[in-house]
Design a protein around this motif. Structure first.
Motif, short mmCIF file in Angstrom:
data_model
loop_
_atom_site.label_atom_id
_atom_site.label_comp_id
_atom_site.label_asym_id
_atom_site.label_seq_id
_atom_site.Cartn_x
_atom_site.Cartn_y
_atom_site.Cartn_z
N ILE A 47 0.83 -1.20 0.00
CA ILE A 47 0.00 0.00 0.00
C ILE A 47 0.87 1.25 0.00
O ILE A 47 1.93 1.28 0.61
N VAL A 48 0.40 2.25 -0.73
CA VAL A 48 1.06 3.56 -0.80
C VAL A 48 0.02 4.61 -0.41
O VAL A 48 -1.10 4.61 -0.94
N PHE A 49 0.39 5.47 0.53
CA PHE A 49 -0.46 6.60 0.91
C PHE A 49 0.21 7.89 0.45
O PHE A 49 1.43 8.04 0.59
N ALA A 50 -0.58 8.82 -0.07
CA ALA A 50 -0.06 10.16 -0.26
C ALA A 50 0.31 10.68 1.12
O ALA A 50 -0.38 10.39 2.10
N ALA A 51 1.42 11.40 1.22
CA ALA A 51 1.92 11.83 2.53
C ALA A 51 0.87 12.61 3.33
O ALA A 51 0.83 12.50 4.55
N ASP A 52 0.01 13.34 2.66
CA ASP A 52 -1.02 14.10 3.38
C ASP A 52 -2.30 13.27 3.61
O ASP A 52 -3.27 13.77 4.17
N GLY A 53 -2.30 12.01 3.16
CA GLY A 53 -3.43 11.12 3.40
C GLY A 53 -4.61 11.29 2.46
O GLY A 53 -5.64 10.65 2.65
N HIS A 54 -4.49 12.11 1.43
CA HIS A 54 -5.64 12.35 0.55
C HIS A 54 -5.93 11.20 -0.42
O HIS A 54 -7.00 11.16 -1.01
N ALA A 55 -4.99 10.27 -0.58
CA ALA A 55 -5.20 9.16 -1.52
C ALA A 55 -4.39 7.94 -1.08
O ALA A 55 -3.39 8.08 -0.36
N ALA A 56 -4.83 6.78 -1.53
CA ALA A 56 -4.11 5.54 -1.26
C ALA A 56 -4.26 4.62 -2.47
O ALA A 56 -5.28 4.65 -3.17
N TRP A 57 -3.25 3.80 -2.70
CA TRP A 57 -3.25 2.82 -3.77
C TRP A 57 -2.68 1.53 -3.22
O TRP A 57 -1.85 1.54 -2.32
N GLY A 58 -3.13 0.41 -3.76
CA GLY A 58 -2.63 -0.85 -3.26
C GLY A 58 -2.52 -1.92 -4.32
O GLY A 58 -3.03 -1.78 -5.43
#
Length: 143
Positions: free
Chosen positions: A92-103
């Motif tokens: 999983i990858v989160f945008a540093a500010d938490g606005h998006a995630a991908w997995g």
């Protein structure tokens, strides 16, 4: 007679399909319409559910790594199903500010099978590469 009918049905599944859909003259519903009707709606919702170890975050995990790619900062992590990490994993990858995630979900029945992989969150090529690299780093090929 019943035994012959059962044998016939098992021997001729294609004919059985023709019998169950004679001529297809009746208007068939659209697939999207089935998603709104019971029991299809329930089956569709169940199909979309993630296992508890994913949806509840009840997983074994690694510390996240802060990575920068394309000039943006991300948090990269890895989860797996407790007591079955070899067969059920999620990168999983989160945008540093938490606005998006991908997995990238990896599942298989056992170690003899290849992983079935599913992209989550519609990752672009850059995110896909990052997720694949993370999975490869955590799962090095056997010597």
């Amino acid at each position: 007679m019943p035994c012959r009918l059962i044998h016939f049905i098992h021997a001729c599944p294609a004919l059985l399909l023709l019998i169950s859909h004679p001529g297809r003259t009746a208007e068939q519903p659209q697939t999207a319409d089935l998603l709104l009707e019971a029991p299809y709606r329930r089956a569709y919702v169940v199909m979309q559910r993630f296992p508890d170890w994913i949806s509840r975050g009840q997983a074994t995990s690694t510390p996240v790594a802060r990575v920068v790619t394309g000039g943006h900062s991300y948090l990269l992590g890895h989860l797996c199903k407790p007591h079955d990490c070899d067969n059920n994993q999620l990168d999983i990858v989160f945008a540093a500010d938490g606005h998006a995630a991908w997995g990238l979900l990896h599942t298989r029945r056992d170690e003899r099978q290849p992983f079935l992989q599913s992209w989550l969150g519609n990752p672009n090529e850059e995110m896909q590469a990052l997720l694949l690299q993370n999975h490869a780093a955590i799962n090095p090929p056997a010597p």
